[in-house]
Design a protein around this motif. Structure first.
Motif, PDB file in Angstrom:
ATOM      1  N   GLU A  72      93.207  56.339  13.823  1.00 42.55           N
ATOM      2  CA  GLU A  72      91.771  56.273  14.094  1.00 42.55           C
ATOM      3  C   GLU A  72      91.276  57.503  14.865  1.00 42.55           C
ATOM      4  O   GLU A  72      90.081  57.810  14.836  1.00 42.55           O
ATOM      5  N   ALA A  73      92.168  58.171  15.569  1.00 39.17           N
ATOM      6  CA  ALA A  73      91.758  59.335  16.373  1.00 39.17           C
ATOM      7  C   ALA A  73      92.516  60.593  15.967  1.00 39.17           C
ATOM      8  O   ALA A  73      92.566  61.561  16.728  1.00 39.17           O
ATOM      9  N   ARG A  74      93.077  60.601  14.780  1.00 38.57           N
ATOM     10  CA  ARG A  74      93.946  61.708  14.370  1.00 38.57           C
ATOM     11  C   ARG A  74      93.205  63.032  14.266  1.00 38.57           C
ATOM     12  O   ARG A  74      93.796  64.104  14.430  1.00 38.57           O
ATOM     13  N   ARG A 115      91.581  68.973  18.485  1.00 37.27           N
ATOM     14  CA  ARG A 115      91.046  70.030  19.339  1.00 37.27           C
ATOM     15  C   ARG A 115      90.522  69.486  20.676  1.00 37.27           C
ATOM     16  O   ARG A 115      90.915  69.983  21.728  1.00 37.27           O
ATOM     17  N   PRO A 116      89.644  68.478  20.696  1.00 44.29           N
ATOM     18  CA  PRO A 116      89.150  68.006  22.001  1.00 44.29           C
ATOM     19  C   PRO A 116      90.236  67.399  22.873  1.00 44.29           C
ATOM     20  O   PRO A 116      90.221  67.576  24.095  1.00 44.29           O
ATOM     21  N   LEU A 117      91.198  66.705  22.262  1.00 43.82           N
ATOM     22  CA  LEU A 117      92.260  66.117  23.069  1.00 43.82           C
ATOM     23  C   LEU A 117      93.244  67.179  23.563  1.00 43.82           C
ATOM     24  O   LEU A 117      93.789  67.070  24.664  1.00 43.82           O
ATOM     25  N   ARG A 132     100.376  67.059  27.753  1.00 40.80           N
ATOM     26  CA  ARG A 132     100.032  66.850  26.354  1.00 40.80           C
ATOM     27  C   ARG A 132      99.462  65.441  26.180  1.00 40.80           C
ATOM     28  O   ARG A 132      99.794  64.530  26.939  1.00 40.80           O
ATOM     29  N   LEU A 133      98.601  65.275  25.185  1.00 42.40           N
ATOM     30  CA  LEU A 133      98.048  63.971  24.853  1.00 42.40           C
ATOM     31  C   LEU A 133      98.339  63.631  23.405  1.00 42.40           C
ATOM     32  O   LEU A 133      98.497  64.533  22.567  1.00 42.40           O
ATOM     33  N   PHE A 134      98.403  62.328  23.132  1.00 40.59           N
ATOM     34  CA  PHE A 134      98.603  61.870  21.753  1.00 40.59           C
ATOM     35  C   PHE A 134      97.559  60.790  21.488  1.00 40.59           C
ATOM     36  O   PHE A 134      97.278  59.960  22.355  1.00 40.59           O
ATOM     37  N   LEU A 166      90.568  57.341  22.119  1.00 41.09           N
ATOM     38  CA  LEU A 166      91.554  56.933  23.117  1.00 41.09           C
ATOM     39  C   LEU A 166      92.810  57.773  22.940  1.00 41.09           C
ATOM     40  O   LEU A 166      93.221  58.069  21.814  1.00 41.09           O
ATOM     41  N   ALA A 167      93.432  58.163  24.064  1.00 43.23           N
ATOM     42  CA  ALA A 167      94.655  58.958  24.018  1.00 43.23           C
ATOM     43  C   ALA A 167      95.518  58.647  25.230  1.00 43.23           C
ATOM     44  O   ALA A 167      95.007  58.282  26.293  1.00 43.23           O
ATOM     45  N   VAL A 168      96.811  58.808  25.064  1.00 41.58           N
ATOM     46  CA  VAL A 168      97.765  58.616  26.155  1.00 41.58           C
ATOM     47  C   VAL A 168      98.399  59.966  26.473  1.00 41.58           C
ATOM     48  O   VAL A 168      98.609  60.787  25.574  1.00 41.58           O
TER      49      VAL A 168
END
Length: 312
Positions: free
Chosen positions: A81-83, A87-89, A99-101, A112-114
């Motif tokens: 859903e957020a793939r 760039r923004p993440l 790093r975020l995923f 949403l990202a972790v």
């Protein structure tokens, strides 16, 4: 059960939940389907992301009530859903020094990202936010409408005390050395030099001098005279006009300082006000990463120390 636990349980979560195959399949889709970017960035999968997705992937968590502090919202946990938010993440991760995923998307269409530390972050039209110190905590905050913490640059400013009447350069150097000590004491970084900038027209004209002066060995209290001497020599050498100019001394992180602490810096200036040209101002700035986590705590403590100094 608390309301938040009920919301997670109603979505299918339970202690020890592990949907390894479904989660890893979603990860492969996320990485494979991401749109290419010109700078070569790509998703990097790390243990904290794997742990979060194995526990929460596939859940559709409902909102609980109207919200405690802000409007509550539900979300779906699926990295696909957020793939396309690479760039923004990635930019958010760079400001945080991690790093975020991608993790999913809220019902309000926020990403949403972790991160590598297991914290949950979000990006929406209103900005960038930390939802929780853990993914579970962040999902609870969303469901219950608990206020998130904004991830944004911060700046504090105070009137600096005058310790050398009639000697504005000595005064701001002394204050900058106090800031150097505070940043070192609070374990932000140990500055090795001070940067002097002289700008005409009270700070809005051309820069007539921009140079760095290394801090000499020994105590900071004894450093002011030799540092001022070198700065005065640089001013004379460049013929930089002092009358009507702003003098600015900056304490910056040394090369190699990692983000987000590298975004902290302190400035002391004088001559910026035509009404009170001898008055000095001290300011502390922190980048977006300096608003959360350890860096946020360090920045806040530095600000408190400098505020106490300014009250003298």
């Amino acid at each position: 059960m608390t309301h938040s636990t009920e919301a997670l349980a109603a979505a299918g979560w339970h202690d020890g939940r592990d949907v390894r195959d479904e989660a890893l399949s979603a990860v492969l889709k996320t990485v494979a389907l991401v749109e290419p970017v010109t700078d070569g960035r790509k998703w990097v999968f790390f243990p904290a992301a794997e742990q979060a997705l194995r526990e929460f992937h596939g859940l559709r968590i409902p909102a609980v009530g109207s919200g405690r502090d802000v409007a509550s919202t539900g979300c779906v946990i699926d990295p696909v859903e957020a793939r396309n938010a690479l760039r923004p993440l990635t930019l958010l991760g760079e400001s945080l020094g991690v790093r975020l995923f991608p993790l999913g998307r809220t019902d309000a269409d926020a990403l949403l990202a972790v991160d590598e530390e297991g914290r949950l972050f979000s990006i929406d039209h209103g900005g960038r936010w930390q939802l929780g110190e853990t993914v579970a905590e962040g999902l609870v905050a969303l469901a219950e409408g608990q206020a998130p913490r904004r991830v944004a640059a911060r700046r504090w400013a105070w009137d600096a005390p005058s310790t050398a009447e009639g000697k504005p350069l000595l005064n701001i150097v002394r204050t900058a050395l106090v800031a150097t000590y505070v940043l070192h004491h609070r374990r932000a970084f140990s500055a090795r030099e001070l940067r002097l900038t002289v700008t005409a027209l009270r700070g809005i004209g051309v820069v007539t001098l921009d140079c760095s002066v290394p801090l000499p060995a020994g105590s900071l209290e004894e450093s002011a005279p030799p540092v001022v001497g070198r700065m005065e020599a640089a001013i004379a050498s460049e013929g930089a006009p002092m009358n009507g100019s702003e003098l600015r001394v900056t304490v910056c992180a040394p090369p190699g300082t990692a983000a987000p602490l590298s975004s902290l810096f302190c400035e002391v200036r004088a001559g910026h006000s035509a009404v009170a040209p001898a008055a000095a101002e001290i300011s502390l700035s922190a980048g977006a990463g300096g608003s959360v986590g350890r860096a946020g705590t360090v920045a806040q403590r530095c600000a408190e120390d400098l505020a106490r100094y300014a009250e003298q």
